[in-house]
Design a protein around this motif. Structure first.
Motif, PDB file in Angstrom:
ATOM      1  N   LEU A 241       0.803  -1.139   0.023  1.00 56.28           N
ATOM      2  CA  LEU A 241       0.034   0.211  -0.008  1.00 56.28           C
ATOM      3  C   LEU A 241       0.921   1.227   0.233  1.00 56.28           C
ATOM      4  N   SER A 242       2.000   1.173   0.535  1.00 55.36           N
ATOM      5  CA  SER A 242       3.089   2.400   0.590  1.00 55.36           C
ATOM      6  C   SER A 242       3.680   2.818  -0.749  1.00 55.36           C
TER       7      SER A 242
ATOM      8  N   GLN B 249      -3.172   3.309   9.564  1.00 51.35           N
ATOM      9  CA  GLN B 249      -2.323   3.727   8.187  1.00 51.35           C
ATOM     10  C   GLN B 249      -2.704   2.915   7.126  1.00 51.35           C
ATOM     11  N   LEU B 250      -2.842   1.500   7.904  1.00 53.84           N
ATOM     12  CA  LEU B 250      -2.970   0.353   6.519  1.00 53.84           C
ATOM     13  C   LEU B 250      -4.478   0.704   5.972  1.00 53.84           C
ATOM     14  N   LEU B 251      -5.453   0.898   6.841  1.00 57.45           N
ATOM     15  CA  LEU B 251      -6.893   0.991   6.439  1.00 57.45           C
ATOM     16  C   LEU B 251      -7.150   2.362   5.586  1.00 57.45           C
ATOM     17  N   ALA B 252      -6.378   3.434   5.981  1.00 57.04           N
ATOM     18  CA  ALA B 252      -6.497   4.851   5.409  1.00 57.04           C
ATOM     19  C   ALA B 252      -6.003   4.749   4.278  1.00 57.04           C
ATOM     20  N   LYS B 253      -4.879   4.228   3.863  1.00 56.81           N
ATOM     21  CA  LYS B 253      -4.173   3.941   2.524  1.00 56.81           C
ATOM     22  C   LYS B 253      -5.097   3.086   1.612  1.00 56.81           C
TER      23      LYS B 253
ATOM     24  N   PHE C 286      -7.931   2.321  -7.150  1.00 65.41           N
ATOM     25  CA  PHE C 286      -8.091   1.184  -7.777  1.00 65.41           C
ATOM     26  C   PHE C 286      -8.871  -0.018  -6.865  1.00 65.41           C
ATOM     27  N   ILE C 287      -8.623   0.076  -5.490  1.00 66.14           N
ATOM     28  CA  ILE C 287      -9.197  -0.808  -4.461  1.00 66.14           C
ATOM     29  C   ILE C 287     -10.385  -0.239  -4.223  1.00 66.14           C
ATOM     30  N   LEU C 288     -10.882   0.842  -4.101  1.00 66.35           N
ATOM     31  CA  LEU C 288     -12.289   1.142  -3.821  1.00 66.35           C
ATOM     32  C   LEU C 288     -13.187   1.174  -5.102  1.00 66.35           C
ATOM     33  N   ALA C 289     -12.842   0.720  -6.275  1.00 64.23           N
ATOM     34  CA  ALA C 289     -13.550   0.256  -7.354  1.00 64.23           C
ATOM     35  C   ALA C 289     -14.331  -0.777  -7.286  1.00 64.23           C
ATOM     36  N   TYR C 290     -13.903  -1.813  -6.575  1.00 63.81           N
ATOM     37  CA  TYR C 290     -14.488  -3.028  -6.095  1.00 63.81           C
ATOM     38  C   TYR C 290     -15.410  -2.894  -5.013  1.00 63.81           C
ATOM     39  N   ASP C 291     -16.712  -3.139  -5.130  1.00 63.24           N
ATOM     40  CA  ASP C 291     -17.537  -2.976  -4.155  1.00 63.24           C
ATOM     41  C   ASP C 291     -17.282  -3.939  -2.821  1.00 63.24           C
ATOM     42  N   GLU C 292     -16.799  -5.128  -3.282  1.00 65.03           N
ATOM     43  CA  GLU C 292     -16.328  -6.177  -2.131  1.00 65.03           C
ATOM     44  C   GLU C 292     -15.341  -5.308  -1.335  1.00 65.03           C
TER      45      GLU C 292
ATOM     46  N   GLN D 152     -14.776  -2.310  -0.625  1.00 62.50           N
ATOM     47  CA  GLN D 152     -15.318  -1.178   0.113  1.00 62.50           C
ATOM     48  C   GLN D 152     -16.081  -1.781   1.389  1.00 62.50           C
ATOM     49  N   LYS D 153     -16.740  -2.719   1.004  1.00 62.80           N
ATOM     50  CA  LYS D 153     -17.610  -3.428   2.182  1.00 62.80           C
ATOM     51  C   LYS D 153     -16.916  -3.932   3.338  1.00 62.80           C
ATOM     52  N   ILE D 154     -15.844  -4.526   2.954  1.00 60.52           N
ATOM     53  CA  ILE D 154     -14.767  -5.276   3.916  1.00 60.52           C
ATOM     54  C   ILE D 154     -14.059  -4.129   4.748  1.00 60.52           C
ATOM     55  N   LEU D 155     -13.558  -2.865   3.935  1.00 60.92           N
ATOM     56  CA  LEU D 155     -12.780  -2.167   4.727  1.00 60.92           C
ATOM     57  C   LEU D 155     -13.865  -1.478   5.733  1.00 60.92           C
ATOM     58  N   ILE D 156     -15.049  -1.090   5.173  1.00 61.33           N
ATOM     59  CA  ILE D 156     -16.012  -0.585   6.209  1.00 61.33           C
ATOM     60  C   ILE D 156     -16.061  -1.555   7.678  1.00 61.33           C
ATOM     61  N   TRP D 157     -16.098  -2.792   7.449  1.00 61.89           N
ATOM     62  CA  TRP D 157     -16.259  -3.810   8.406  1.00 61.89           C
ATOM     63  C   TRP D 157     -14.968  -3.584   9.328  1.00 61.89           C
ATOM     64  N   CYS D 158     -13.853  -3.508   8.764  1.00 64.68           N
ATOM     65  CA  CYS D 158     -12.710  -3.509   9.486  1.00 64.68           C
ATOM     66  C   CYS D 158     -12.436  -2.089  10.234  1.00 64.68           C
ATOM     67  N   LEU D 159     -12.963  -0.917   9.784  1.00 65.80           N
ATOM     68  CA  LEU D 159     -13.129   0.333  10.196  1.00 65.80           C
ATOM     69  C   LEU D 159     -13.925   0.390  11.214  1.00 65.80           C
ATOM     70  N   CYS D 160     -15.147  -0.469  11.402  1.00 65.49           N
ATOM     71  CA  CYS D 160     -16.101  -0.389  12.547  1.00 65.49           C
ATOM     72  C   CYS D 160     -15.500  -1.289  13.651  1.00 65.49           C
ATOM     73  N   CYS D 161     -14.643  -1.963  13.221  1.00 61.81           N
ATOM     74  CA  CYS D 161     -14.037  -2.849  14.581  1.00 61.81           C
ATOM     75  C   CYS D 161     -13.079  -1.980  15.390  1.00 61.81           C
ATOM     76  N   LEU D 162     -12.727  -0.917  14.635  1.00 62.23           N
ATOM     77  CA  LEU D 162     -11.682   0.203  15.598  1.00 62.23           C
ATOM     78  C   LEU D 162     -12.489   1.134  16.419  1.00 62.23           C
ATOM     79  N   ILE D 163     -13.669   1.389  16.239  1.00 63.72           N
ATOM     80  CA  ILE D 163     -14.568   2.225  16.826  1.00 63.72           C
ATOM     81  C   ILE D 163     -14.417   1.973  18.528  1.00 63.72           C
ATOM     82  N   ASN D 164     -14.116   2.899  19.179  1.00 64.50           N
ATOM     83  CA  ASN D 164     -13.970   2.578  20.594  1.00 64.50           C
ATOM     84  C   ASN D 164     -15.320   3.292  21.379  1.00 64.50           C
ATOM     85  N   LYS D 165     -16.084   2.403  21.865  1.00 61.70           N
ATOM     86  CA  LYS D 165     -17.406   2.750  22.376  1.00 61.70           C
ATOM     87  C   LYS D 165     -17.281   3.757  23.473  1.00 61.70           C
TER      88      LYS D 165
END
Length: 131
Positions: A19-20, A69-73, A79-85, A87-100
């Motif tokens: 990704l870098s 950083q990995l998820l932000a990149k 070219f990664i976001l062009a694929y719906d799948e 996008q969906k998995i990235l959102i799932w991963c990001l949501c795991c990082l939310i601190n309630k």
């Protein structure tokens, strides 16, 4: 299980480096390399999601200190976001990082950034994991 953890850590380092490189170069070769590896990256994201959903946010940051950083990149790579799948998995991963219950300004900023990144576009639906 221990082998899965080692494999994920090795994969994590590999994809962080990829990704870098993809982030720094906008050549045709880089674009082709990104498109060539998108399916493998999606599989890595699936494995990462499976690991992340089992951890609390503090454990995630302890084990993968550069996960943001990995998820932000990945979020900024068209070219990664062009694929719906992807996008969906990235959102799932990001949501795991939310601190309630954020304990400091860093956690609050991360929550805010994640909420911004995962807000659905007008006319689209959020795709949350069904499990």
């Amino acid at each position: 299980m221990a082998q899965d953890s080692v494999d994920l850590s090795c994969d994590y380092q590999f994809w962080m480096q990829k990704l870098s490189v993809w982030d720094q170069a906008s050549t045709l070769e880089t674009q082709q390399d990104t498109c060539l590896h998108v399916a493998q990256f999606q599989e890595f994201l699936r494995k990462m999601y499976e690991a992340l959903k089992e951890m609390d946010s503090n454990t995630v940051i302890e084990r993968f200190p550069t996960i943001g950083q990995l998820l932000a990149k990945a979020c900024w790579n068209p070219f990664i976001l062009a694929y719906d799948e992807s996008q969906k998995i990235l959102i799932w991963c990001l949501c795991c990082l939310i601190n309630k219950e954020p304990q400091n300004s860093g956690q609050s900023k991360l929550n805010s950034w994640i909420q911004t990144e995962t807000s659905p576009l007008p006319g689209s639906k959020a795709c949350w994991p069904s499990d």
